[in-house]
Design a protein around this motif. Structure first.
Motif, mmCIF file in Angstrom:
data_model
loop_
_atom_site.group_PDB
_atom_site.id
_atom_site.type_symbol
_atom_site.label_atom_id
_atom_site.label_comp_id
_atom_site.label_asym_id
_atom_site.label_seq_id
_atom_site.Cartn_x
_atom_site.Cartn_y
_atom_site.Cartn_z
ATOM 1 N N GLU A 137 0.819 -1.208 0.000
ATOM 2 C CA GLU A 137 0.000 0.000 0.000
ATOM 3 C C GLU A 137 0.856 1.263 0.000
ATOM 4 O OE1 GLU A 137 -2.631 -0.470 3.292
ATOM 5 O OE2 GLU A 137 -3.977 -1.834 2.216
ATOM 6 N N TYR A 174 0.837 4.114 -2.947
ATOM 7 C CA TYR A 174 0.678 5.539 -2.658
ATOM 8 C C TYR A 174 1.816 6.350 -3.268
ATOM 9 C CZ TYR A 174 0.155 9.938 -0.220
ATOM 10 O OH TYR A 174 0.014 11.275 0.054
ATOM 11 N N TRP A 182 1.167 6.727 -6.942
ATOM 12 C CA TRP A 182 0.125 7.740 -7.164
ATOM 13 C C TRP A 182 0.689 9.143 -6.944
ATOM 14 C CZ3 TRP A 182 -1.552 11.242 -3.484
ATOM 15 C CH2 TRP A 182 -2.623 12.071 -3.876
#
Length: 263
Positions: free
Chosen positions: A174, A178, A181
């Motif tokens: 995760e 992130y 992104w």
């Protein structure tokens, strides 16, 4: 650009000097004669000189003021952009540092006999181990199907793997999603985004790229960051496995499922 700006003041001064000389020559050409000692004549000359030059010079001063304000605004915009770029770089490397800590904390201990634990996998080796289990114990056991059915056939196996291994790798996966992104969405330019993505992928092994690819594919709520440079890295830069030739078909199948309205 700075050289051109530094020459503007002499240029404007030269234009003003030419105008002053031109107005004087125009007056001298049309009213040629000896220098008068009359105050009235000198007053008329002053009125002519000021009446012609004052509007021109005032307009030039206004243009100079506008140009100065524009230059200051441009410099302010450049300084703000540099600040945002520096802030982006600082946050990017902070996120990469956090992801490094996240992967370092991963640990899997395989079990054999109760008194004798099996091999221990830590850090990047633990991520590779979890990917290997996903492949060997789950995905590879699915019988071959048509390309458009591939996602639906493999998805239940991914869920089974997730119940066993996700808690161990969730923090790292995760965090990397992130960071990816962030590199795409928060960069100030295409060049800055491309540099950030190269920095992110440089921190990832081929196995980690492949695991994150599978997580994006099989997690409906997760946005699939698979386009351009990202798609090339995840399709060609990830480690090779038995599904290598099927990755594009799997991606298309997953996108089709997401685009299909669910009852």
């Amino acid at each position: 650009m700075r050289i051109a700006k530094s020459r503007l003041v002499p240029v404007f001064a030269g234009i003003a000097g030419v105008l002053i000389i031109g107005v004087w020559l125009f007056y001298a050409f049309h009213f040629y004669g000896p220098i008068s000692s009359s105050r009235d004549v000198w007053g008329q000359f002053g009125d002519y000189f000021g009446g012609v030059l004052n509007p021109i010079l005032s307009f030039g001063a206004l243009l100079g003021l506008i140009f100065t304000l524009q230059s200051q605004q441009q410099e302010s915009d450049k300084a703000e952009k540099r600040h945002r770029e520096q802030l982006f770089d600082s946050r990017l490397f902070q996120l990469l540092s956090l992801s490094h800590d996240a992967v370092a904390s991963i640990k899997f201990v395989t079990s054999s006999i109760a008194e004798h634990p099996g091999p221990e996998f830590v850090g990047h080796r633990a991520v590779a181990h979890s990917l290997n289990r996903l492949q060997e114990n789950y995905l590879y056991k699915v019988e071959p199907v048509n390309d458009h059915l591939m996602y639906e056939a493999l998805y239940p196996q991914f869920l089974n793997w997730k119940r066993m291994y996700w808690s161990g790798v969730a923090s790292y996966v995760e965090s990397m999603l992130y960071v990816l992104w962030f590199a795409i969405d928060k960069a100030e330019s295409v060049e800055s985004s491309s540099f950030a993505l190269r920095a992110v992928f440089a921190q990832m092994s081929a196995d980690e790229k492949l695991l994150i690819f599978y997580v994006m594919i099989f997690t409906p709520r997760q946005k699939m960051l698979l386009h351009g440079q990202l798609l090339e890295e995840f399709l060609a830069g990830a480690s090779q496995d038995d599904l290598l030739l099927c990755r594009t078909a799997l991606l298309q199948s997953a996108m089709l499922v997401r685009l299909t309205p669910q009852p």
